[in-house]
Scaffold this motif. Structure first.
Motif, PDB file in Angstrom:
ATOM      1  N   TYR A   1     -40.637   3.764   9.554  1.00 37.33           N
ATOM      2  CA  TYR A   1     -41.399   4.500  10.143  1.00 37.33           C
ATOM      3  C   TYR A   1     -41.262   5.951  10.165  1.00 37.33           C
ATOM      4  N   GLY A   2     -41.414   6.706   9.619  1.00 37.01           N
ATOM      5  CA  GLY A   2     -41.625   8.363   9.447  1.00 37.01           C
ATOM      6  C   GLY A   2     -42.882   8.658   9.113  1.00 37.01           C
ATOM      7  N   ASN A   3     -43.233   9.957   8.690  1.00 39.89           N
ATOM      8  CA  ASN A   3     -44.585  10.001   8.397  1.00 39.89           C
ATOM      9  C   ASN A   3     -45.768   9.012   7.567  1.00 39.89           C
TER      10      ASN A   3
ATOM     11  N   SER B   1     -37.480  -0.747  20.412  1.00 40.60           N
ATOM     12  CA  SER B   1     -38.467  -0.024  21.680  1.00 40.60           C
ATOM     13  C   SER B   1     -38.738   1.905  21.807  1.00 40.60           C
ATOM     14  N   SER B   2     -38.007   2.594  20.879  1.00 45.33           N
ATOM     15  CA  SER B   2     -36.935   3.615  20.996  1.00 45.33           C
ATOM     16  C   SER B   2     -39.470   4.100  19.878  1.00 45.33           C
ATOM     17  N   VAL B   3     -39.795   3.483  19.266  1.00 44.51           N
ATOM     18  CA  VAL B   3     -40.850   3.628  18.465  1.00 44.51           C
ATOM     19  C   VAL B   3     -41.371   3.503  19.005  1.00 44.51           C
TER      20      VAL B   3
ATOM     21  N   LEU C   1     -42.792  -0.038   0.988  1.00 52.21           N
ATOM     22  CA  LEU C   1     -41.317   0.539   1.244  1.00 52.21           C
ATOM     23  C   LEU C   1     -41.692   1.959   1.535  1.00 52.21           C
ATOM     24  N   CYS C   2     -41.431   2.724   2.829  1.00 54.29           N
ATOM     25  CA  CYS C   2     -41.325   4.333   3.245  1.00 54.29           C
ATOM     26  C   CYS C   2     -40.294   4.981   3.899  1.00 54.29           C
ATOM     27  N   GLY C   3     -39.643   4.770   2.775  1.00 57.18           N
ATOM     28  CA  GLY C   3     -38.722   5.357   2.732  1.00 57.18           C
ATOM     29  C   GLY C   3     -38.701   6.389   2.139  1.00 57.18           C
TER      30      GLY C   3
ATOM     31  N   PRO D   1     -48.811  13.052   3.623  1.00 51.29           N
ATOM     32  CA  PRO D   1     -48.787  11.798   3.476  1.00 51.29           C
ATOM     33  C   PRO D   1     -49.782  11.026   4.158  1.00 51.29           C
ATOM     34  N   GLU D   2     -50.476  10.835   4.752  1.00 51.88           N
ATOM     35  CA  GLU D   2     -51.813  10.170   4.982  1.00 51.88           C
ATOM     36  C   GLU D   2     -52.520   9.603   3.454  1.00 51.88           C
ATOM     37  N   PHE D   3     -52.855  11.013   3.007  1.00 46.04           N
ATOM     38  CA  PHE D   3     -53.167  10.257   1.473  1.00 46.04           C
ATOM     39  C   PHE D   3     -52.107   9.652   0.849  1.00 46.04           C
TER      40      PHE D   3
END
Lengths: 329, 329
Positions: free
Chosen positions: B12-14, B41-43, B71-73, B280-282
């Motif tokens: 869970y990054g950009n 809990s930190s996200v 996979l978003c790594g 990143p959004e595209f």
């Protein structure tokens, strides 16, 4: 290396000639011959080694000698009549381009192809075809957005005919020109509402009959309902020599632009465009690439009617999947 | 209407945030949750209803609750390690973009996916991805031609990092700008020979440390080997406020242009371009469209690793084949 894909050409006008040339640029293909309704001896192919046969011979003598038959007839009269018959004997590729009638055409070709384990690629070319693929990409990749199709700069046969029917006109051509302003608005991500006439203007090149009055001819053209009255139309008067010298080609092309948002703050624009010096030669080249895909689909038992939307890009390429991953991905 | 396609987000990054947003725009999908290596809990997800779980729970508890795992790594460390493991339990989509290592990555993901009847879409996005498709279209449709890829205007992370390491630089960003002259040459059909540096120049926006000498910093940047020395590089000095205000987005994009001949006389040009406000959004939006295709491929027993080149356009669309033929063809 597999054996060559054996191609037949049914119908020999501008499009058929383009297919004959395009096959020369694809080393995995060989041309079995041209099939014509004219007398074969009256046809002069582009290449001396090209065989010319009568269309009558096609169904009777060639069904096991051709892997893919490329149908080069017109959408109005030829294809609706020919394609269902040929699709029962051959794998076929055609450029049927009457958008509104595609669903019924699909059904008419799908049934005989399925029944005879043939693959029939319909409506291949650039619109429908490559433009359709890009309209789909736009919607799928940016679901929150608008798609804009612009055509041109392109020679319009129908509008050129309309000009030539005006009294006082000896000869003439009409180009559809996409509006630069409208394209720039769309590229900015503004998502304007635009009608076909907001998106295009019309450029006419006219040779006058001797003694005809230019102002009258111009007025008749620009006020012609349906064809020109609603458009920004320019009429240029030229000599017959200039017409022959500068307006012989059949250029066309256009733009498919998708403007969308991935979030409220972020605009994204996808654009596909074609600038074609020869519309029939490019369409022919697309047909030949899809003939390769047609052959491969049939080899993997994918029978029935298919469109450009059903073809994985890799099937179009002469390269192996490994090469594609290494060189193009 | 089939049930929703159930999506999981691994990392869970950009990019992960982009996928979370993109799913909201695709009504046939539902998000099962985000899976993170951090403490859940930190996200803080973008949408209050999004569930956040530990990555450890993914393999043990979710293998029958997710249809496609996105996979978003990163390509350097995360994906080569994670993808072969996840592909044995889930259908996956990833954006692996280290072009030179794609063949070995493909092999590493293909084996576990095949063995477990899963479908793994690799290297999805715009380059590799949509640009790859268009490089293939160019070659296949115009075999006698040249393909040109231009990147930008785009924020380059690597070059921005290089600027920030220069003594006297407090902060800075670098944009890769495609050369307008080079693009126009290519569009003309001239088929010039162009290196990467002929095709691009580099624009830097730099905030100086207090007391730093602008001329020295500029000289250090423009003469930096590999990164800037061979390029036409411009250095602009700006305030920290301007940097924060005008350079926060992550724009990118570029052009794939194929220039070719269908015959000696006839030039044809095919162009595909992207103008992205948020890279990143595209990319995330592309991943989500290919998640739909991944699900459908798996439903039809097409297992193993696949790339964008293996996907028929229709598989990307929420519309039925009938609708596509009627509305888009």
């Amino acid at each position: 290396m597999q054996n060559s894909i054996r191609i037949g050409i049914a119908g020999y006008g501008n499009l058929g000639r383009g297919v004959e040339s395009a096959i020369q640029k694809n080393p995995d293909m060989q041309l079995v011959g041209i099939f014509t309704r004219r007398s074969p001896s009256s046809v002069s192919p582009c290449f001396a080694e090209t065989q010319v046969y009568s269309m009558d011979a096609l169904l009777n003598e060639f069904s096991d000698k051709i892997d893919v038959l490329i149908l080069c007839g017109g959408s109005k009269d030829d294809l609706p009549q020919q394609a269902p018959i040929f699709a029962s004997k051959f794998n076929t590729v055609d450029s049927f381009d009457t958008h509104a009638r595609i669903p019924e055409y699909y059904a008419a070709v799908d049934a005989p192809a399925l029944a005879n384990k043939k693959t029939a690629m319909i409506s291949i070319g650039w619109d429908p075809g490559m433009f359709s693929i890009n309209r789909l990409f736009g919607e799928a990749l940016l679901p929150d957005g608008e798609t804009y199709t612009f055509w041109g700069k392109g020679l319009s046969q129908g509008h050129s005919d309309a000009i030539r029917r005006v009294p006082g006109v000896k000869a003439g051509v009409q180009y559809t020109i996409p509006s630069t302003d409208a394209i720039e608005q769309v590229r900015s991500g503004a998502r304007p509402e635009l009608s076909t006439k907001d998106k295009h203007h019309r450029d006419c090149y006219v040779v006058l009959e001797q003694g005809a009055d230019a102002a009258t001819v111009e007025q008749t053209i620009v006020s012609m309902p349906d064809y020109f009255a609603d458009y920004n139309t320019t009429v240029n008067f030229i000599s017959e020599e200039t017409l022959l010298k500068d307006h012989e080609d059949m250029p066309h092309g256009g733009f498919v632009i998708r403007s969308g948002n991935t979030s409220d703050a972020q605009k994204q624009v996808i654009e596909f465009s074609l600038k074609l010096n020869s519309n029939p030669e490019f369409t022919a080249s697309v047909l030949v690439a899809y003939a390769r895909a047609c052959y491969r689909l049939n080899q993997t038992q994918q029978y029935g009617a298919k469109t450009a939307l059903d073809v994985a890009p890799a099937l179009l390429s002469i390269k192996s999947p490994e090469q594609l991953r290494e060189e193009l991905l």
